[in-house]
Structure formats: structure tokens, C-alpha cells
Scaffold this motif. Structure first.
Motif, PDB file in Angstrom:
ATOM      1  N   ALA A  18       0.840  -1.205   0.000  1.00 26.62           N
ATOM      2  CA  ALA A  18       0.000   0.000   0.000  1.00 26.62           C
ATOM      3  C   ALA A  18       0.871   1.249   0.000  1.00 26.62           C
ATOM      4  O   ALA A  18       0.615   2.210  -0.746  1.00 26.62           O
ATOM      5  CB  ALA A  18      -0.932  -0.011   1.206  1.00 26.62           C
ATOM      6  N   LYS A  19       1.918   1.248   0.805  1.00 25.13           N
ATOM      7  CA  LYS A  19       2.828   2.406   0.864  1.00 25.13           C
ATOM      8  C   LYS A  19       3.557   2.593  -0.470  1.00 25.13           C
ATOM      9  O   LYS A  19       3.747   3.711  -0.941  1.00 25.13           O
ATOM     10  CB  LYS A  19       3.858   2.220   1.981  1.00 25.13           C
ATOM     11  N   ALA A  20       3.982   1.486  -1.062  1.00 23.00           N
ATOM     12  CA  ALA A  20       4.693   1.579  -2.346  1.00 23.00           C
ATOM     13  C   ALA A  20       3.766   2.133  -3.417  1.00 23.00           C
ATOM     14  O   ALA A  20       4.165   2.963  -4.242  1.00 23.00           O
ATOM     15  CB  ALA A  20       5.224   0.206  -2.756  1.00 23.00           C
ATOM     16  N   LYS A  21       2.514   1.711  -3.386  1.00 18.30           N
ATOM     17  CA  LYS A  21       1.551   2.214  -4.378  1.00 18.30           C
ATOM     18  C   LYS A  21       1.272   3.707  -4.181  1.00 18.30           C
ATOM     19  O   LYS A  21       0.952   4.408  -5.124  1.00 18.30           O
ATOM     20  CB  LYS A  21       0.241   1.434  -4.270  1.00 18.30           C
ATOM     21  N   GLU A  22       1.378   4.158  -2.919  1.00 17.59           N
ATOM     22  CA  GLU A  22       1.194   5.587  -2.639  1.00 17.59           C
ATOM     23  C   GLU A  22       2.400   6.403  -3.107  1.00 17.59           C
ATOM     24  O   GLU A  22       2.395   7.622  -3.029  1.00 17.59           O
ATOM     25  CB  GLU A  22       1.015   5.815  -1.129  1.00 17.59           C
ATOM     26  N   GLY A  23       3.461   5.709  -3.525  1.00 15.15           N
ATOM     27  CA  GLY A  23       4.631   6.408  -4.053  1.00 15.15           C
ATOM     28  C   GLY A  23       5.787   6.503  -3.084  1.00 15.15           C
ATOM     29  O   GLY A  23       6.616   7.397  -3.204  1.00 15.15           O
ATOM     30  N   THR A  24       5.862   5.614  -2.114  1.00 15.22           N
ATOM     31  CA  THR A  24       7.006   5.600  -1.202  1.00 15.22           C
ATOM     32  C   THR A  24       8.014   4.572  -1.689  1.00 15.22           C
ATOM     33  O   THR A  24       7.823   3.377  -1.485  1.00 15.22           O
ATOM     34  CB  THR A  24       6.553   5.203   0.233  1.00 15.22           C
ATOM     35  N   PRO A  25       9.086   5.025  -2.356  1.00 13.06           N
ATOM     36  CA  PRO A  25      10.034   4.054  -2.919  1.00 13.06           C
ATOM     37  C   PRO A  25      10.698   3.205  -1.852  1.00 13.06           C
ATOM     38  O   PRO A  25      11.032   2.049  -2.076  1.00 13.06           O
ATOM     39  CB  PRO A  25      11.073   4.910  -3.641  1.00 13.06           C
ATOM     40  N   ASP A  26      10.872   3.779  -0.671  1.00 11.82           N
ATOM     41  CA  ASP A  26      11.491   3.048   0.423  1.00 11.82           C
ATOM     42  C   ASP A  26      10.689   1.788   0.772  1.00 11.82           C
ATOM     43  O   ASP A  26      11.244   0.774   1.181  1.00 11.82           O
ATOM     44  CB  ASP A  26      11.555   3.978   1.640  1.00 11.82           C
ATOM     45  N   ALA A  27       9.365   1.887   0.600  1.00 13.80           N
ATOM     46  CA  ALA A  27       8.504   0.744   0.914  1.00 13.80           C
ATOM     47  C   ALA A  27       8.802  -0.405  -0.046  1.00 13.80           C
ATOM     48  O   ALA A  27       8.844  -1.569   0.347  1.00 13.80           O
ATOM     49  CB  ALA A  27       7.036   1.143   0.811  1.00 13.80           C
ATOM     50  N   TYR A  28       9.013  -0.065  -1.299  1.00  8.11           N
ATOM     51  CA  TYR A  28       9.328  -1.101  -2.279  1.00  8.11           C
ATOM     52  C   TYR A  28      10.667  -1.755  -1.952  1.00  8.11           C
ATOM     53  O   TYR A  28      10.828  -2.978  -2.035  1.00  8.11           O
ATOM     54  CB  TYR A  28       9.351  -0.520  -3.694  1.00  8.11           C
ATOM     55  N   GLU A  29      11.609  -0.914  -1.557  1.00  9.91           N
ATOM     56  CA  GLU A  29      12.929  -1.427  -1.230  1.00  9.91           C
ATOM     57  C   GLU A  29      12.855  -2.413  -0.046  1.00  9.91           C
ATOM     58  O   GLU A  29      13.506  -3.456  -0.052  1.00  9.91           O
ATOM     59  CB  GLU A  29      13.818  -0.242  -0.869  1.00  9.91           C
ATOM     60  N   GLU A  30      12.066  -2.053   0.932  1.00  8.82           N
ATOM     61  CA  GLU A  30      11.919  -2.917   2.105  1.00  8.82           C
ATOM     62  C   GLU A  30      11.227  -4.229   1.718  1.00  8.82           C
ATOM     63  O   GLU A  30      11.581  -5.308   2.191  1.00  8.82           O
ATOM     64  CB  GLU A  30      11.132  -2.167   3.191  1.00  8.82           C
ATOM     65  N   LEU A  31      10.252  -4.116   0.830  1.00  6.47           N
ATOM     66  CA  LEU A  31       9.543  -5.309   0.354  1.00  6.47           C
ATOM     67  C   LEU A  31      10.532  -6.264  -0.334  1.00  6.47           C
ATOM     68  O   LEU A  31      10.539  -7.472  -0.078  1.00  6.47           O
ATOM     69  CB  LEU A  31       8.453  -4.865  -0.630  1.00  6.47           C
TER      70      LEU A  31
ATOM     71  N   LEU B  84      16.338   2.145  -9.670  1.00  2.00           N
ATOM     72  CA  LEU B  84      14.966   2.596  -9.413  1.00  2.00           C
ATOM     73  C   LEU B  84      14.974   3.881  -8.587  1.00  2.00           C
ATOM     74  O   LEU B  84      14.248   4.813  -8.880  1.00  2.00           O
ATOM     75  CB  LEU B  84      14.185   1.511  -8.656  1.00  2.00           C
ATOM     76  N   ARG B  85      15.826   3.924  -7.567  1.00  2.00           N
ATOM     77  CA  ARG B  85      15.919   5.113  -6.721  1.00  2.00           C
ATOM     78  C   ARG B  85      16.363   6.314  -7.538  1.00  2.00           C
ATOM     79  O   ARG B  85      15.821   7.399  -7.412  1.00  2.00           O
ATOM     80  CB  ARG B  85      16.953   4.894  -5.617  1.00  2.00           C
ATOM     81  N   ALA B  87      15.884   6.924 -10.537  1.00  2.00           N
ATOM     82  CA  ALA B  87      14.813   7.403 -11.397  1.00  2.00           C
ATOM     83  C   ALA B  87      13.778   8.187 -10.593  1.00  2.00           C
ATOM     84  O   ALA B  87      12.988   8.939 -11.145  1.00  2.00           O
ATOM     85  CB  ALA B  87      14.134   6.221 -12.086  1.00  2.00           C
ATOM     86  N   LEU B  88      13.802   8.003  -9.301  1.00  2.00           N
ATOM     87  CA  LEU B  88      12.749   8.601  -8.482  1.00  2.00           C
ATOM     88  C   LEU B  88      13.181   9.851  -7.725  1.00  2.00           C
ATOM     89  O   LEU B  88      12.383  10.706  -7.425  1.00  2.00           O
ATOM     90  CB  LEU B  88      12.245   7.555  -7.475  1.00  2.00           C
ATOM     91  N   SER B  89      14.446   9.941  -7.385  1.00  2.00           N
ATOM     92  CA  SER B  89      14.845  11.098  -6.580  1.00  2.00           C
ATOM     93  C   SER B  89      16.319  11.420  -6.754  1.00  2.00           C
ATOM     94  O   SER B  89      17.109  10.577  -7.181  1.00  2.00           O
ATOM     95  CB  SER B  89      14.563  10.812  -5.110  1.00  2.00           C
ATOM     96  N   GLU B  90      16.684  12.619  -6.401  1.00  2.00           N
ATOM     97  CA  GLU B  90      18.079  13.036  -6.405  1.00  2.00           C
ATOM     98  C   GLU B  90      18.684  12.701  -5.040  1.00  2.00           C
ATOM     99  O   GLU B  90      18.010  12.824  -4.026  1.00  2.00           O
ATOM    100  CB  GLU B  90      18.164  14.557  -6.630  1.00  2.00           C
ATOM    101  N   PRO B  91      19.930  12.322  -5.012  1.00  2.00           N
ATOM    102  CA  PRO B  91      20.520  12.015  -3.700  1.00  2.00           C
ATOM    103  C   PRO B  91      20.782  13.267  -2.864  1.00  2.00           C
ATOM    104  O   PRO B  91      21.130  14.307  -3.401  1.00  2.00           O
ATOM    105  CB  PRO B  91      21.828  11.327  -4.066  1.00  2.00           C
ATOM    106  N   ASP B  92      20.569  13.139  -1.562  1.00  2.00           N
ATOM    107  CA  ASP B  92      20.897  14.225  -0.631  1.00  2.00           C
ATOM    108  C   ASP B  92      22.131  13.793   0.159  1.00  2.00           C
ATOM    109  O   ASP B  92      22.334  12.618   0.387  1.00  2.00           O
ATOM    110  CB  ASP B  92      19.752  14.422   0.382  1.00  2.00           C
ATOM    111  N   TYR B  93      22.882  14.800   0.605  1.00  2.00           N
ATOM    112  CA  TYR B  93      24.080  14.476   1.382  1.00  2.00           C
ATOM    113  C   TYR B  93      24.175  15.324   2.634  1.00  2.00           C
ATOM    114  O   TYR B  93      23.845  16.512   2.623  1.00  2.00           O
ATOM    115  CB  TYR B  93      25.355  14.712   0.558  1.00  2.00           C
ATOM    116  N   ALA B  94      24.649  14.716   3.696  1.00  2.00           N
ATOM    117  CA  ALA B  94      25.070  15.471   4.870  1.00  2.00           C
ATOM    118  C   ALA B  94      26.576  15.667   4.737  1.00  2.00           C
ATOM    119  O   ALA B  94      27.253  14.821   4.148  1.00  2.00           O
ATOM    120  CB  ALA B  94      24.765  14.679   6.133  1.00  2.00           C
ATOM    121  N   VAL B  95      27.068  16.769   5.225  1.00  4.09           N
ATOM    122  CA  VAL B  95      28.503  17.042   5.112  1.00  4.09           C
ATOM    123  C   VAL B  95      29.096  17.191   6.504  1.00  4.09           C
ATOM    124  O   VAL B  95      28.650  18.022   7.293  1.00  4.09           O
ATOM    125  CB  VAL B  95      28.756  18.336   4.290  1.00  4.09           C
ATOM    126  N   LEU B  96      30.069  16.350   6.792  1.00  6.57           N
ATOM    127  CA  LEU B  96      30.735  16.400   8.098  1.00  6.57           C
ATOM    128  C   LEU B  96      32.144  16.938   7.897  1.00  6.57           C
ATOM    129  O   LEU B  96      32.974  16.265   7.279  1.00  6.57           O
ATOM    130  CB  LEU B  96      30.815  14.997   8.703  1.00  6.57           C
TER     131      LEU B  96
END
Lengths: 184, 200
Positions: A18-31, B84-85, B87-96
Motif C-alpha cells: 500500500a505504501k509503495a503504491k502511494e509512491g514511497t520508494p522506500d517501501a518497495y525497497e523494504e519489500l 529505481l531510486r 529514477a525517483l529522486s536526487e541524492p541528498d548528502y550530509a557534510v561532516l
């Protein structure tokens, strides 16, 4: 009581889907993280070598991402997932037969010699015997005898009746027994 | 001649043991790991005992295969998930900042650390996390100042039914903040816990 954190947990799967379908990529990764060992294991036992098993697993992860929106939730997620894995393996086996008439070199080592290798010999010999089975018998044997799934679930995964699963299993086991007998 | 010399599988299927029992059923019994669980007939029948013994010996490599632990190699799975990631988002970084240069830590690392540590807390069934940028801009950097690097994290989770949810949230906050500090060196200035569902 909650199921094991890394074991099968269909309620957690449904939540993640459900979370992945809502657009949470992290949910897919965990799956994927929760199921990747089983995906890889089934693939390895169907295709017989790590390289092809990794190809199948990668393909499944990409396919699943696009197909997930179409998952209706009528069946369990794992049943749907394993059907995708088995079908990808069967496709690969068919392609391999068309393009590579010779056996995979990793399988060409003498099974008798494998039987003598104490550390990994017996399981490897069994894997060689399993991957020598015709694909439809192989799928039944891998899912029931190696993955220890129930007949009803395997019937749904393979899209055949339970009686067909039992028939394929009986034929597969007899063939396996014959092969293992020759090697010992 | 025992049935084990029989090479014609179809015939073997059709032919029962001399005692009348089905060879297929005995093989079924062995494959299900019940070869040693013998019924009254089998306990007194030499044909069944011989067949079960032979099948058990031949089937042993299959049992080894089923018991073998197989772990998926990290590389290929990570590769495809990265694609897949990407394609979905740009990476963010913390700088120490350090004495000899900067250490850049991807927000991804914080997200994964937070998710895994949250999931290790008893009572949490499944958890997800994301980093929150300091100025609430989506995709902004995780803030890291010279007085000490910091990050803000949001955890969304499903809990086991019956848990004290306030206490659970406190345990999650404590565990996750400790773990993030331990692994990344970043201190967590804000840790929001969203309990999204309870699962039976």
C-alpha cells in the motif's frame, strides 16, 4: 504474536505494498529486502547457476516495480511473487535451450565427482539432478520438495490443479531417484 | 531382484511392492521427511522397511539441498534498486567537516539506518523512514553544522497490535537516535514517529 522479522509476514507485506503504491520508494525497497533471499533461492534452484539466478532476480525486481500497481491483493503477495519468479525462470530455460544447445558449463562437471566432495557435494549433486529435470517437473519439485510449500499454494503459483502438481511431483521424484541412484 | 533395479519408471509407478503397498506413496513419505514415522504395517514389513531405507538413502542429498541456506548476493539487488531510486529522486548528502577534509554521507544512509534500527525495536512490525530537510524543502540537504552534524528523521511504522504505542514511540526514538549517531556521527535533532497502523 508477530511473525519473525525476516520471515513471511503477509500483513506487513500488504502494508508495504500500500505504501509503495502511494509512491514511497522506500517501501518497495523494504519489500524486496524481505523477499530477496527467497527470490534468489528459487531462481538458483530452477536455473542451476548463480549467474542466471542473479539475472532472473534482477529481472523480477524490475518487473515487480512496474507490476505492483496491478497487484489486486486477491491472492497472497508471495504467491503472486513466486509465480513471477517461476515464469521468469521457465522463460530463461526455454531461451537457453533455443540458443545454447550445450549444457551450461557449470553443470557439465561429472555429478559422480560432485558426490565425493564432502563439503558441498551432496546438495550440489541434488541441484544438478533437479536442474536436469524437464522444466514443468522441476518447478513442482523445487517448490514442494526444496522450498517446502504446500500443494495448494504450488498449484496456484503454477496455475494448474493440485492433482497436476501431485502428478508432476511423482514423476519428478521418480526421475530424481533414478538419477541419484546412478550417481551413487 | 529388488524394485530398485527397476529402471523403467512407468513400470515402477504401476508396480506396487510385494506386500501391495505403493512405491510412490513410500517415496512421498520419505520426501515429506516422514520416512522414519512408520505405520503398523510398515513396522512389521521387510519390503516397506527395505524400500523406505533405500529411498531415505537416495533422497538424502535432496534433504541437504532443502536445508542449505542461500543468501542473495547484495550486489545485483542493490544495483537494480539504485537504478529505481535514481529514477525517483536526487541524492541528498550530509557534510561532516573534519581536519583533513569533508565527509559526505548520503541521506540514504540515514534512511536505511533509521529504518533498520526502528525495525529492531520489539513491538515494531515494519518501519519506513525518510529524512526531513531543515527548511522543509523536498529534496533539500540534510543539515550539518560546524557545531556538530545533525539530521531530522521521520519514521512511519506499523506496530504489533496490543502495544503501548506511546512507550513504543519513545523506545523507537531512543534506539534510532543512538544508532544514527553510532553509525554516521550525525546527531538527530528531530525524530518524528508516525504510527500508521497496528497489525494482528
Amino acid at each position: 504474536m508477530s511473525p519473525g522479522r525476516t520471515g513471511l509476514d503477509s500483513a506487513a507485506d500488504d502494508w508495504l505494498i500500500a505504501k509503495a503504491k502511494e509512491g514511497t520508494p522506500d517501501a518497495y525497497e523494504e519489500l524486496v529486502r524481505r523477499h530477496r533471499d527467497r527470490i534468489y533461492r528459487i531462481a538458483l534452484r530452477m536455473v542451476g547457476n548463480p549467474h542466471d539466478a542473479e539475472d532472473v532476480a534482477q529481472d523480477v525486481v524490475l518487473t515487480l516495480w512496474t507490476a505492483l500497481t496491478g497487484f489486486s491483493g486477491d491472492s497472497m503477495f508471495t504467491t503472486w511473487l513466486y509465480r513471477i519468479v517461476v515464469n521468469r525462470c521457465l522463460n530463461l530455460i526455454t531461451r537457453r535451450r533455443q540458443h545454447e544447445p550445450l549444457e551450461d558449463p557449470s553443470l557439465a562437471t561429472a555429478p559422480g565427482a560432485d558426490m565425493q566432495a564432502v563439503a558441498r557435494g551432496k546438495a550440489r549433486a541434488a541441484l544438478d539432478a533437479v536442474t536436469a529435470l524437464p522444466p514443468d517437473l522441476r518447478a513442482a519439485v523445487v517448490l514442494v520438495d526444496v522450498e517446502q510449500m504446500r500443494y495448494a499454494e504450488v498449484a496456484t503459483i503454477l496455475n494448474v490443479s493440485e492433482a497436476t502438481v501431485r502428478g508432476r511431483l511423482a514423476r519428478g521424484r521418480r526421475t530424481l531417484l533414478g538419477t541419484l541412484r546412478e550417481w551413487t | 531382484m529388488s524394485i530398485h533395479d527397476e529402471r523403467d519408471e512407468e513400470m515402477e509407478r504401476e508396480r506396487p511392492l510385494l506386500c501391495g503397498r505403493s512405491a510412490d506413496e513410500l517415496l512421498d513419505q520419505v520426501a515429506a521427511g516422514r520416512g522414519h514415522v512408520r505405520d503398523e504395517h510398515q513396522q512389521g514389513c521387510v519390503h516397506c522397511q527395505a524400500a523406505l531405507g533405500e529411498y531415505g538413502r537416495l533422497w538424502a542429498p535432496m534433504a541437504d539441498l532443502a536445508a542449505e541456506e542461500v543468501v542473495a548476493p547484495e550486489g545485483r539487488f542493490d544495483q537494480v534498486l539504485r537504478r529505481l531510486r535514481g529514477a525517483l529522486s536526487e541524492p541528498d548528502y550530509a557534510v561532516l567537516p573534519g581536519p583533513d577534509g569533508l565527509t559526505r554521507i548520503a541521506a540514504r544512509v540515514v534512511v536505511v539506518t533509521a529504518r533498520r534500527s526502528a525495525q529492531s525495536v520489539p513491538g515494531v512490525r515494519v518501519a519506513l523512514s525518510r529524512t526531513l530537510s531543515g527548511d522543509d524543502e523536498p529534496g533539500g540537504d540534510v543539515v550539518a553544522g560546524v557545531a556538530g552534524a545533525s539530521t531530522a528523521v521521520e519514521i512511519t511504522l506499523a506496530a504489533d497490535y496490543g502495544e503501548d504505542l506511546n512507550a513504543l514511540a519513545d523506545r523507537v526514538r531512543a534506539t534510532v537516535a543512538d544508532r544514527i549517531r553510532e553509525i554516521t556521527g550525525l546527531s538527530t535533532t528531530e525524530l518524528t514517529v508516525v504510527i500508521d497502523d497496528v497489525l494482528q
